[in-house]
Design a protein around this motif. Structure first.
Motif, mmCIF file in Angstrom:
data_model
loop_
_atom_site.group_PDB
_atom_site.id
_atom_site.type_symbol
_atom_site.label_atom_id
_atom_site.label_comp_id
_atom_site.label_asym_id
_atom_site.label_seq_id
_atom_site.Cartn_x
_atom_site.Cartn_y
_atom_site.Cartn_z
ATOM 1 N N GLY A 212 0.840 -1.187 0.000
ATOM 2 C CA GLY A 212 0.000 0.000 0.000
ATOM 3 C C GLY A 212 0.874 1.235 0.000
ATOM 4 N N PRO A 213 0.271 2.422 0.021
ATOM 5 C CA PRO A 213 1.053 3.657 0.016
ATOM 6 C C PRO A 213 1.807 3.849 1.344
ATOM 7 N N PRO A 214 2.755 4.770 1.394
ATOM 8 C CA PRO A 214 3.467 5.049 2.647
ATOM 9 C C PRO A 214 2.485 5.437 3.751
ATOM 10 N N ASN A 215 2.841 5.078 4.976
ATOM 11 C CA ASN A 215 2.062 5.447 6.165
ATOM 12 C C ASN A 215 0.662 4.853 6.217
ATOM 13 N N ALA A 216 0.417 3.815 5.420
ATOM 14 C CA ALA A 216 -0.906 3.195 5.437
ATOM 15 C C ALA A 216 -1.084 2.343 6.690
ATOM 16 N N GLY A 217 0.040 2.012 7.336
ATOM 17 C CA GLY A 217 -0.046 1.169 8.531
ATOM 18 C C GLY A 217 0.375 -0.269 8.249
ATOM 19 N N LYS A 218 1.150 -0.472 7.196
ATOM 20 C CA LYS A 218 1.582 -1.826 6.803
ATOM 21 C C LYS A 218 2.477 -2.457 7.869
ATOM 22 N N SER A 219 3.482 -1.674 8.297
ATOM 23 C CA SER A 219 4.424 -2.216 9.281
ATOM 24 C C SER A 219 3.720 -2.474 10.611
ATOM 25 N N THR A 220 2.815 -1.575 10.968
ATOM 26 C CA THR A 220 2.050 -1.775 12.202
ATOM 27 C C THR A 220 1.236 -3.067 12.112
ATOM 28 N N ALA A 231 9.034 -4.863 12.152
ATOM 29 C CA ALA A 231 9.346 -3.754 11.249
ATOM 30 C C ALA A 231 9.279 -2.449 12.026
ATOM 31 N N ILE A 232 10.085 -1.485 11.616
ATOM 32 C CA ILE A 232 10.074 -0.171 12.271
ATOM 33 C C ILE A 232 8.808 0.573 11.853
ATOM 34 N N VAL A 233 8.097 1.074 12.866
ATOM 35 C CA VAL A 233 6.888 1.849 12.606
ATOM 36 C C VAL A 233 7.215 3.312 12.859
ATOM 37 N N SER A 234 6.911 4.163 11.872
ATOM 38 C CA SER A 234 7.137 5.594 12.102
ATOM 39 C C SER A 234 6.293 6.393 11.132
ATOM 40 N N PRO A 235 5.965 7.643 11.524
ATOM 41 C CA PRO A 235 5.186 8.487 10.608
ATOM 42 C C PRO A 235 6.038 9.030 9.465
ATOM 43 N N VAL A 236 7.349 8.738 9.464
ATOM 44 C CA VAL A 236 8.210 9.222 8.382
ATOM 45 C C VAL A 236 7.995 8.340 7.145
ATOM 46 N N ALA A 309 -7.525 0.451 6.725
ATOM 47 C CA ALA A 309 -6.774 0.335 7.976
ATOM 48 C C ALA A 309 -6.907 1.582 8.840
ATOM 49 N N GLN A 310 -6.382 1.479 10.038
ATOM 50 C CA GLN A 310 -6.334 2.583 11.010
ATOM 51 C C GLN A 310 -7.734 3.137 11.306
ATOM 52 N N ALA A 311 -8.710 2.244 11.417
ATOM 53 C CA ALA A 311 -10.105 2.644 11.587
ATOM 54 C C ALA A 311 -10.304 3.554 12.806
ATOM 55 N N ASP A 312 -9.478 3.340 13.856
ATOM 56 C CA ASP A 312 -9.650 4.160 15.066
ATOM 57 C C ASP A 312 -9.427 5.646 14.770
ATOM 58 N N ARG A 313 -8.703 5.943 13.695
ATOM 59 C CA ARG A 313 -8.402 7.337 13.365
ATOM 60 C C ARG A 313 -9.550 8.058 12.679
ATOM 61 N N TRP A 314 -10.179 7.370 11.740
ATOM 62 C CA TRP A 314 -11.132 8.079 10.882
ATOM 63 C C TRP A 314 -12.594 7.728 11.161
ATOM 64 N N ALA A 333 -5.026 -1.987 13.442
ATOM 65 C CA ALA A 333 -3.971 -2.811 14.033
ATOM 66 C C ALA A 333 -3.615 -2.281 15.415
ATOM 67 N N ALA A 334 -3.869 -0.989 15.627
ATOM 68 C CA ALA A 334 -3.529 -0.380 16.910
ATOM 69 C C ALA A 334 -4.464 -0.867 18.018
ATOM 70 N N THR A 335 -5.765 -0.927 17.744
ATOM 71 C CA THR A 335 -6.708 -1.344 18.792
ATOM 72 C C THR A 335 -7.044 -2.835 18.702
HETATM 73 N N1 GDP Z 1 -4.094 5.397 15.381
HETATM 74 C C1 GDP Z 1 -3.481 4.508 14.600
HETATM 75 N N2 GDP Z 1 -2.276 4.777 14.105
HETATM 76 C C2 GDP Z 1 -1.669 3.865 13.290
HETATM 77 C C3 GDP Z 1 -2.284 2.635 12.986
HETATM 78 N N3 GDP Z 1 -1.472 1.930 12.153
HETATM 79 C C4 GDP Z 1 -0.383 2.715 11.967
HETATM 80 N N4 GDP Z 1 -0.492 3.880 12.653
HETATM 81 C C5 GDP Z 1 0.487 4.967 12.664
HETATM 82 O O1 GDP Z 1 0.696 5.413 11.350
HETATM 83 C C6 GDP Z 1 2.070 5.712 11.105
HETATM 84 C C7 GDP Z 1 2.583 4.872 9.957
HETATM 85 O O2 GDP Z 1 2.527 3.499 10.318
HETATM 86 P P1 GDP Z 1 3.442 2.417 9.662
HETATM 87 O O3 GDP Z 1 2.983 1.109 10.180
HETATM 88 O O4 GDP Z 1 4.870 2.741 9.813
HETATM 89 O O5 GDP Z 1 2.999 2.577 8.145
HETATM 90 P P2 GDP Z 1 3.670 1.988 6.818
HETATM 91 O O6 GDP Z 1 4.440 3.111 6.201
HETATM 92 O O7 GDP Z 1 2.532 1.587 5.957
HETATM 93 O O8 GDP Z 1 4.526 0.848 7.209
HETATM 94 C C8 GDP Z 1 2.790 5.428 12.415
HETATM 95 O O9 GDP Z 1 2.958 6.630 13.109
HETATM 96 C C9 GDP Z 1 1.842 4.486 13.137
HETATM 97 O O10 GDP Z 1 1.967 4.600 14.538
HETATM 98 C C10 GDP Z 1 -3.589 2.363 13.554
HETATM 99 O O11 GDP Z 1 -4.219 1.318 13.354
HETATM 100 N N5 GDP Z 1 -4.131 3.325 14.344
#
Ligand code: GDP
Ligand code: MG
Length: 427
Positions: A212-220, A231-236, A309-314, A333-335
């Motif tokens: 998926g695109p960057p920051n989609a939450g793949k690593s999480t 995997a390293i999780v970061s907003p970068v 993904a990241q349903a808790d956010r939106w 994945a967070a909750t």
């Molecule tokens: N609230 C919330 N934040 C998430 C979730 N999944 C990922 N994030 C945040 O989104 C950012 C990008 O996540 P990451 O897993 O590194 O995304 P990737 O680039 O797709 O691998 C990080 O700051 C994560 O903490 C989620 O399910 N809920």
């Protein structure tokens, strides 16, 4: 490997009985465990052990076989091995040698030996069930059935060739017709087996790629699935650059999960761009794709699960809710919300790629032989061959030879080392 509670030392071959006599001073009653005080050549005590005596040829290896169940300490095993090594005619077994001897002595065939190797390597339930089927001769029996039918067809052709009046073309024609239709029926059956999934997917695991695109939450997501910080999780953006793979069994099915670099067209540096290329290659090779991104941008894939993904956010935002409606499932994945449903969807999809329960799957080597046999059995009715009993009989013989390769009755020498090298010493 020692130390363990018990160490089993196996002795196979014509000197096995002599070895028991040398260490225990007697041969026990066949197939009954008995306690023995083992001593070395000088009469010094080695261990108090359980011994078993299996006279050949009705043994696992087809030879005389003895077993010593020792206390599993390193020094005990070393002392007994040294005492055995001092007996003329005895030497340590090579890797897989017992199974090799079982094969060479006709106790098992190659398909069963391969099943045994898989059984020893099995880590998941589906691998165990599949390997056990092979090891206990399931595939071998099916092949034997095909061989019988080939033989019957061959016998028909031979009889006609030997006894038919050379001028009586018509009789020859009808025999050829019957032969060809018999061959076609068998070819169809082989084709059904070839249409089944290969055993490798069970042994090596299905590949599940998260993209998926960057920051989609793949690593999480992969961390949540693996339940560790893989995997390293970061907003970068561009944090994940390489493909990160982890083996994971879901419901007893072996899988390899991969996290990939976020796919974007702009702004990626040189190294990230390489990562993106690898991500795309991984998506193409994936058995199952988990796509975390806008459904419209999902790559073409026969087995993709579109994930919001990241349903808790939106949650509650109208636009995001509407977009999620086009996905197969929603999760965080967070909750942990929706993770169960994802698990189910992956397993359901995986099952479509695996042999059905109780159905044997063949390895690539076996499939190649089956494919060859099938080709020999397929006759073009318009060809000259279709009227030539000698050529048809030759094709039957070639088909039988190809099937023989599966059970190892011919042309196997080159494969033996590869196969038996997969076993450990003592098996
Ligand atoms: N609230 C919330 N934040 C998430 C979730 N999944 C990922 N994030 C945040 O989104 C950012 C990008 O996540 P990451 O897993 O590194 O995304 P990737 O680039 O797709 O691998 C990080 O700051 C994560 O903490 C989620 O399910 N809920
Ligand atoms: Mg990442």
């Amino acid at each position: 490997m020692p130390p363990a509670a018990i160490a089993v030392v196996r002795i196979s071959g014509p000197r096995a009985g002599a070895a028991l006599n040398a260490l225990a001073g007697r041969l026990p009653e066949p197939r009954r465990a008995s306690l023995a005080s083992l001593t070395n050549g000088e009469g010094a005590p080695l261990d108090s052990a359980l011994m078993l005596w299996f006279p050949g040829p009705a043994t696992a290896t087809g030879e005389d076989l003895a077993e010593l169940h020792l206390h599993g300490g390193r020094a005990v095993v070393a002392a007994v091995a040294a005492a055995l090594g001092a007996i003329p005619g005895l030497r340590p077994a090579g890797a897989g040698e017992f199974t090799r001897r079982a094969f060479l002595n006709g106790r098992i065939d190659l398909a069963e030996a391969e099943g045994l190797a898989d059984l020893l390597a099995a880590e998941t339930e589906s691998q165990r069930v599949q390997a056990l089927g092979h090891a206990s001769g399931h595939v071998s029996r099916v092949i034997a059935g095909w061989q019988d039918r080939l033989l019957a067809l061959m016998a028909g052709a031979e009889a006609e060739l030997n006894f038919a009046d050379e001028d009586d073309v018509e009789v020859g024609e009808s025999v050829a017709q019957r032969l060809i239709s018999g061959m076609a029926v068998l070819a169809d059956e082989l084709g059904e087996w070839l249409a089944r999934p290969a055993a490798e997917v069970i042994a090596e695991g299905l590949s599940v790629v998260i993209a998926g695109p960057p920051n989609a939450g793949k690593s999480t997501l992969i961390n949540a699935l693996a339940q560790r910080e893989l995997a390293i999780v970061s907003p970068v953006e561009g944090t994940t650059r390489d493909v990160i793979e982890t083996p994971l069994a879901l419901d007893g099915i072996a899988m390899r999960f991969s996290d990939t670099a976020g796919i974007r067209t702009e702004g990626a540096g040189e190294i990230e761009a390489i990562g993106i290329d690898r991500a795309k290659a991984a998506v193409e090779a994936a058995d199952i794709l988990l796509w975390l991104g806008p459904p419209k941008e999902a790559p073409e894939h026969p087995r993709a699960i579109l994930i919001a993904a990241q349903a808790d956010r939106w949650r509650g935002e109208a636009a995001a809710e509407a977009a999620a409606a086009h996905c197969d499932l929603t999760l965080s994945a967070a909750t942990g919300e929706g993770m169960d449903r994802l698990h189910r969807s992956i397993v359901d999809m995986a099952r479509t790629l695996l042999p059905r329960e109780g159905e044997a799957a063949l390895r690539e080597r076996q499939r190649a032989a089956l494919f060859e046999a099938k080709q020999w059995l397929e006759i073009d009715l318009a060809s000259r061959e279709a009227h030539d009993l000698i050529l048809l009989a030759e094709r039957l013989r070639l088909a039988a030879t190809a099937l023989d390769r599966i059970t190892g009755r011919t042309g196997v020498e080159d494969m033996l080392d590869t196969l038996f090298g997969r076993f450990c010493i003592g098996k």
